[in-house]
Enzyme design. Structure first.
Site, mmCIF file in Angstrom:
data_model
loop_
_atom_site.group_PDB
_atom_site.id
_atom_site.type_symbol
_atom_site.label_atom_id
_atom_site.label_comp_id
_atom_site.label_asym_id
_atom_site.label_seq_id
_atom_site.Cartn_x
_atom_site.Cartn_y
_atom_site.Cartn_z
ATOM 1 N N ARG A 149 0.753 -1.290 0.070
ATOM 2 C CA ARG A 149 0.074 -0.081 -0.073
ATOM 3 C C ARG A 149 0.903 1.196 0.144
ATOM 4 N NH1 ARG A 149 -1.887 0.691 4.364
ATOM 5 N NH2 ARG A 149 -1.140 -1.038 5.520
ATOM 6 N N TYR A 172 -1.482 -3.338 -6.903
ATOM 7 C CA TYR A 172 -1.308 -4.278 -5.868
ATOM 8 C C TYR A 172 -2.565 -4.011 -4.782
ATOM 9 C CZ TYR A 172 0.947 -6.904 -2.401
ATOM 10 O OH TYR A 172 1.433 -7.644 -1.490
ATOM 11 N N LYS A 212 -9.562 -2.315 1.732
ATOM 12 C CA LYS A 212 -9.313 -1.296 2.249
ATOM 13 C C LYS A 212 -10.100 -0.141 2.081
ATOM 14 C CE LYS A 212 -6.878 -3.851 5.167
ATOM 15 N NZ LYS A 212 -5.651 -4.330 5.090
ATOM 16 N N HIS A 272 -10.364 -2.588 11.654
ATOM 17 C CA HIS A 272 -9.264 -3.639 10.961
ATOM 18 C C HIS A 272 -9.056 -4.801 11.786
ATOM 19 C CE1 HIS A 272 -4.892 -3.502 9.240
ATOM 20 N NE2 HIS A 272 -5.494 -4.428 8.802
ATOM 21 N N SER A 299 -0.964 -3.966 10.351
ATOM 22 C CA SER A 299 -0.750 -4.816 9.075
ATOM 23 C C SER A 299 0.641 -5.302 9.616
ATOM 24 C CB SER A 299 -0.626 -3.825 7.897
ATOM 25 O OG SER A 299 -1.770 -3.101 7.617
ATOM 26 N N ALA A 300 0.564 -6.772 9.235
ATOM 27 C CA ALA A 300 1.588 -7.724 9.341
ATOM 28 C C ALA A 300 2.102 -7.713 10.838
ATOM 29 C CB ALA A 300 2.874 -7.314 8.539
ATOM 30 N N CYS A 301 0.930 -7.868 11.673
ATOM 31 C CA CYS A 301 1.232 -7.977 13.229
ATOM 32 C C CYS A 301 0.531 -9.068 13.917
ATOM 33 C CB CYS A 301 1.043 -6.322 13.739
ATOM 34 S SG CYS A 301 2.160 -5.334 13.662
ATOM 35 N N GLY A 302 -0.037 -9.902 12.906
ATOM 36 C CA GLY A 302 -0.618 -11.210 13.615
ATOM 37 C C GLY A 302 -2.069 -11.713 13.352
ATOM 38 N N LYS A 303 -2.766 -10.796 12.706
ATOM 39 C CA LYS A 303 -4.185 -10.854 12.824
ATOM 40 C C LYS A 303 -4.428 -12.331 12.109
ATOM 41 C CE LYS A 303 -5.380 -7.260 10.622
ATOM 42 N NZ LYS A 303 -3.962 -6.660 10.579
ATOM 43 N N THR A 304 -3.967 -12.542 10.763
ATOM 44 C CA THR A 304 -4.111 -14.010 10.230
ATOM 45 C C THR A 304 -3.707 -15.084 11.118
ATOM 46 O OG1 THR A 304 -4.022 -12.824 8.102
ATOM 47 C CG2 THR A 304 -3.908 -14.982 8.068
ATOM 48 N N ASN A 305 -2.796 -14.984 11.820
ATOM 49 C CA ASN A 305 -2.085 -15.965 12.476
ATOM 50 C C ASN A 305 -3.157 -16.207 13.680
ATOM 51 O OD1 ASN A 305 0.738 -17.130 11.891
ATOM 52 N ND2 ASN A 305 0.603 -15.355 11.122
ATOM 53 N N ASP A 326 -9.302 -10.086 8.770
ATOM 54 C CA ASP A 326 -8.673 -8.775 8.474
ATOM 55 C C ASP A 326 -9.594 -7.393 8.845
ATOM 56 O OD1 ASP A 326 -6.316 -7.154 7.382
ATOM 57 O OD2 ASP A 326 -7.465 -6.638 5.728
ATOM 58 N N ASN A 379 6.405 -8.650 1.802
ATOM 59 C CA ASN A 379 5.087 -8.550 1.943
ATOM 60 C C ASN A 379 4.403 -9.208 0.668
ATOM 61 O OD1 ASN A 379 2.670 -7.148 2.925
ATOM 62 N ND2 ASN A 379 2.704 -5.733 1.282
ATOM 63 N N ARG A 426 2.045 -12.142 -0.946
ATOM 64 C CA ARG A 426 0.768 -12.601 -0.270
ATOM 65 C C ARG A 426 0.147 -13.831 -0.834
ATOM 66 N NH1 ARG A 426 -1.640 -8.780 4.070
ATOM 67 N NH2 ARG A 426 0.106 -7.388 4.308
ATOM 68 N N ARG A 431 3.090 -4.474 17.799
ATOM 69 C CA ARG A 431 4.480 -5.139 17.973
ATOM 70 C C ARG A 431 5.381 -4.121 18.528
ATOM 71 N NH1 ARG A 431 7.140 -8.602 13.679
ATOM 72 N NH2 ARG A 431 5.130 -8.781 12.613
ATOM 73 N N ASN A 443 -0.712 -18.517 22.084
ATOM 74 C CA ASN A 443 -1.361 -17.484 22.374
ATOM 75 C C ASN A 443 -2.950 -17.977 23.089
ATOM 76 O OD1 ASN A 443 0.476 -15.436 21.862
ATOM 77 N ND2 ASN A 443 -0.133 -15.379 19.640
HETATM 78 P P1 GTP Z 1 -2.052 -7.906 7.428
HETATM 79 O O1 GTP Z 1 -2.851 -8.822 6.322
HETATM 80 O O2 GTP Z 1 -1.240 -6.994 6.766
HETATM 81 O O3 GTP Z 1 -3.135 -7.086 7.965
HETATM 82 O O4 GTP Z 1 -1.375 -8.458 8.502
HETATM 83 P P2 GTP Z 1 -1.806 -9.583 9.714
HETATM 84 O O5 GTP Z 1 -2.061 -8.610 11.124
HETATM 85 O O6 GTP Z 1 -3.002 -10.378 9.234
HETATM 86 O O7 GTP Z 1 -0.420 -10.374 10.115
HETATM 87 P P3 GTP Z 1 -0.099 -11.819 9.786
HETATM 88 O O8 GTP Z 1 -0.881 -12.808 10.828
HETATM 89 O O9 GTP Z 1 -0.071 -12.354 8.858
HETATM 90 O O10 GTP Z 1 1.354 -11.867 10.708
HETATM 91 C C1 GTP Z 1 2.395 -11.015 10.185
HETATM 92 C C2 GTP Z 1 3.632 -11.593 10.526
HETATM 93 O O11 GTP Z 1 3.800 -11.697 12.312
HETATM 94 C C3 GTP Z 1 4.254 -12.857 10.400
HETATM 95 O O12 GTP Z 1 5.404 -12.929 9.785
HETATM 96 C C4 GTP Z 1 4.219 -13.831 11.538
HETATM 97 O O13 GTP Z 1 5.161 -14.882 11.722
HETATM 98 C C5 GTP Z 1 4.389 -12.926 12.732
HETATM 99 N N1 GTP Z 1 3.573 -13.249 13.919
HETATM 100 C C6 GTP Z 1 2.204 -13.661 13.905
HETATM 101 N N2 GTP Z 1 1.754 -14.053 15.102
HETATM 102 C C7 GTP Z 1 2.762 -13.882 15.951
HETATM 103 C C8 GTP Z 1 3.219 -14.369 17.328
HETATM 104 O O14 GTP Z 1 2.320 -14.708 17.994
HETATM 105 N N3 GTP Z 1 4.432 -14.244 17.630
HETATM 106 C C9 GTP Z 1 5.452 -13.985 17.005
HETATM 107 N N4 GTP Z 1 6.647 -13.744 17.549
HETATM 108 N N5 GTP Z 1 5.166 -13.353 15.577
HETATM 109 C C10 GTP Z 1 3.960 -13.498 15.168
HETATM 110 C C1 SPV Z 2 -2.814 -4.604 5.237
HETATM 111 O O1 SPV Z 2 -1.833 -4.124 4.730
HETATM 112 O O2 SPV Z 2 -3.391 -4.420 6.122
HETATM 113 C C2 SPV Z 2 -3.391 -5.792 4.552
HETATM 114 C C3 SPV Z 2 -2.894 -5.966 3.138
HETATM 115 O O3 SPV Z 2 -4.296 -6.625 4.888
HETATM 116 S S1 SPV Z 2 -3.700 -4.985 1.829
HETATM 117 O O4 SPV Z 2 -4.811 -5.732 1.363
HETATM 118 O O5 SPV Z 2 -2.561 -4.442 0.931
HETATM 119 O O6 SPV Z 2 -4.184 -3.704 2.494
HETATM 120 MN MN MN Z 3 -4.910 -5.860 6.963
#
Ligand code: GTP
Ligand code: SPV
Ligand code: MN
Length: 618
Positions: free
Chosen positions: A91, A231, A240, A260, A282-288, A307, A398, A400, A431, A529
């Site tokens: 983004r 993208y 978004k 979000h 973003s990229a802080c663990g939602k999907t996980n 998300d 990043n 996907r 984070r 967790n």
């Molecule tokens: P967006 O799709 O961008 O909104 O991201 P998201 O919030 O869904 O993030 P996602 O779950 O994809 O996690 C992003 C990164 O965080 C990955 O590299 C994971 O390995 C890391 N991560 C997720 N959960 C944990 C956790 O509990 N501990 C640690 N140390 N890392 C984590």
């Molecule tokens: C984010 O960045 O929070 C995402 C990926 O979930 S994007 O669809 O590019 O916004």
């Molecule tokens: Mn997101």
């Protein structure tokens, strides 16, 4: 045009050749398509029906054009890899605009340009922008088609990659088109161009885009205009741009919240179920977390979304949540069989698009963390040979995966509830290497809003710019609030008036990323967790061992169920302890942050930082 109304039908030329073969007679939709076609001058118009046959044709064309690589490995059935231009990987927040009538209504967190001026700029860049290309018309709905108040959109795009991705991420096609017409419903007009017109005879490139980018929102008229990027969040406009930026404005006006957040359903051994939403940047663990496999015996997790969450006060005084999307657009690196098997199982069913992952020699994809051992040879996301000795990552950080959510084995049945399910708890998480403990419970709703309002995180690769700087990210919505951030917090305060106070969700602050004295992340995270989630549910039931600290309630040393977990007492202490000195420093950062809101910061939230100051001062 008033909010919630498309342009008057009178303005259209009903005999236009442009829409002669349109599959609809809905006047506002025909005039929208005619207007954009006249401006962008595509070679042809294709009304997207969402069918399997259409999908096959489009993916064939994308393979032919070199945009898609068809995966031939049986591990990735009916799936494709795409590689973006190296300058179009995330983004672009610096090129994202909220063009409200008044600058004040965009607030300090958004870029603002006067709408009339932006319209003129966009008329310039969109003029002829689709020459030599097909213009696709994608009717879509965010949420369920049979919801009480379905939220429609129509994306016009010149990218077939966008069409195939939107087919995964949202409900699109003929059914939606018919419903818009039948209900004479408002739709958000969303215009997207990669900004790369083709002169006659000019060869296309695999990933057309433009150095100049605009991601523009007009909140009053609920319009989206996106130019120059192919993208994810820049181009899949239901995600978004609509479901967060425009929807947050709709939500403000209509008394709900567009957030979000992930949604998780957790069931205890006593067979009690809890719905938990989580806002992490973003990229802080939602999907996980959304796809967690609990390590605790007898606990079951199911997912509703990873998300975006829409939260509405229901008829019964409860907050109800839905996931408006129908797919994952998940961060690939770090997603693996040992960290997120549920995601891997969904991906393994196929029907996916991978962007900026690496190609394996047997026609599959790979990314860092998919398997513990990397393959001996790959073609990296830039198309270069890669071996484990290479200095650069094989997949872009990043990169996907785009996968239909209904391929998830652990999908909760409540995902299919058109009007959602009762929300029990909200987690805010970031984070942070220091300061913020593993989990803290808020004292009440407004204290929880304070957690969200002051949420902070180190920046990631999900947006352009440097990685690793701490920035405040209110409710993980910093790049997505479609109006003034202070008004947004005020709306959070006021929306609780719509609900039964006894049924309000409990709010928690979490941090999976705090470092211990050895410099490593102290808490094992991921599946573990579930131990934090168990404590959360205990607190919902009025139990759970906790201490009251200046910042809220945190678990006692024996408060978390650590059965079967190897964690040293030092690591546990480093995970959960509140350090007064760190929080005194943190409060300085909060003061600076709140100062930026000026007088739009709600008093009840400003009062929370005074309360924290009081509690920190012995
Ligand atoms: P967006 O799709 O961008 O909104 O991201 P998201 O919030 O869904 O993030 P996602 O779950 O994809 O996690 C992003 C990164 O965080 C990955 O590299 C994971 O390995 C890391 N991560 C997720 N959960 C944990 C956790 O509990 N501990 C640690 N140390 N890392 C984590
Ligand atoms: C984010 O960045 O929070 C995402 C990926 O979930 S994007 O669809 O590019 O916004
Ligand atoms: Mn997101």
């Amino acid at each position: 045009t008033a909010p919630g109304a498309n342009k008057a039908s009178g303005s259209r030329t009903s005999d236009s050749a442009i829409t002669a073969d349109a599959p609809t007679t809905h006047p506002p939709l025909l005039s929208f398509v005619e207007e954009i076609a006249a401006l962008t001058q595509p070679d042809r118009i294709h009304w997207v029906d969402g069918s399997e046959a259409e999908h096959r044709r489009l993916t064939d064309e994308l393979v032919e054009a070199g945009t898609f690589t068809r995966l031939t490995s049986p591990d990735f059935p009916n799936s494709f890899a795409a590689f973006s231009d190296p300058a179009d990987v995330a983004r672009v927040e610096s090129r994202t605009f909220i063009c409200s009538e008044n600058e004040r209504d965009a607030g300090f967190t958004n870029n603002w340009v006067e709408p009339a001026q932006m319209r003129e700029t966009l008329r310039g860049v969109f003029d002829g922008a689709m020459r030599g290309r097909t213009m696709y018309v994608i009717p879509f709905v965010m949420g369920h088609l049979d919801a009480e108040d379905p939220k429609f959109g129509v994306e016009i795009t010149d990218s077939a990659y966008v069409v195939t991705s939107m087919r995964i991420m949202a409900r699109i096609g003929t059914d939606v088109l018919h419903k818009i017409q039948e209900l004479d419903a408002f739709f958000v007009p969303a215009v997207h161009s990669v900004g790369a017109p083709l002169e006659s005879g000019q060869r296309d490139v695999p990933w057309p885009c433009n150095e100049e980018k605009y991601i523009v929102h007009y909140p009053e008229t609920r319009e989206i205009w996106s130019y120059g990027s192919g993208y994810g969040g820049n181009a899949l406009l239901g995600k978004k741009c609509y479901a967060l930026r425009i929807a947050s404005v709709m939500a403000r006006d209509e008394g709900w919240l567009a957030e979000h957040m992930l949604i998780l359903k957790l069931t205890s051994p006593a067979n009690r179920s809890y719905i938990i939403a989580g806002a992490f940047p973003s990229a802080c663990g939602k999907t996980n977390l959304a796809l967690i496999d609990p390590t605790l015996d007898g606990w079951k997790a199911e997912t509703l979304g990873d998300d975006i969450t829409w939260i509405r006060p229901g008829h019964d005084g409860e907050f109800r949540v839905i996931n408006p999307e129908s797919g994952y657009f998940g961060v690939a690196p770090g997603t693996g069989w040992h960290t997120n098997a549920n995601a891997m199982r969904a991906i393994a069913k196929g029907n996916s698009v991978f962007t900026n992952c690496a190609l394996t020699d047997d026609g599959g994809v790979w990314w860092e963390g998919m398997t513990q051992e990397p393959p001996a040879h790959l073609t990296d996301w830039r198309g270069e040979d890669w071996t484990p000795e290479s200095d650069l990552p094989a997949a872009h950080p990043n990169a996907r995966f785009c996968t239909p959510i209904d391929q998830t084995d652990m999908l909760a049945e409540e995902y299919f509830e058109p009007n959602g399910v009762k929300l029990d708890a909200i987690l805010f998480g970031g984070r942070r290497k220091t300061t913020v403990p593993l989990v803290t419970q808020a004292r009440d709703w407004n204290h929880g809003i304070f957690f969200g309002a002051t949420l902070s995180s180190e920046t990631t690769a999900a947006a352009e710019g440097a990685v690793g700087n701490v920035r405040r990210d209110p409710m993980a919505m910093l790049p997505f609030i479609g109006y003034d951030a202070g008004d947004y917090l005020k709306h959070w305060v006021e929306v609780s008036d719509e609900a039964d106070q006894a049924k309000l969700p409990e709010i928690f602050l979490v941090n999976w990323f705090r470092k211990g004295r050895d410099g490593k992340i102290a808490w094992p995270g991921f599946s573990e967790n579930s131990r934090v989630l168990k404590w959360v549910t205990e607190r919902l039931e009025g139990g759970g061992k906790a201490v009251e600290t200046p910042i809220g309630f945190t678990p006692t040393m024996d408060g978390l169920d650590l059965s079967g977990l190897e964690i040293s007492p030092e690591a546990l202490t480093d995970s959960i302890t509140v350090h007064r000195d760190e929080w005194i420093t943190e409060l300085e950062g909060i003061d600076e942050w709140f100062a930026q809101f000026g007088d739009s910061l709600p008093e009840s939230i400003a009062a929370q930082s005074e309360e924290l100051r009081r509690r920190l001062t012995p």
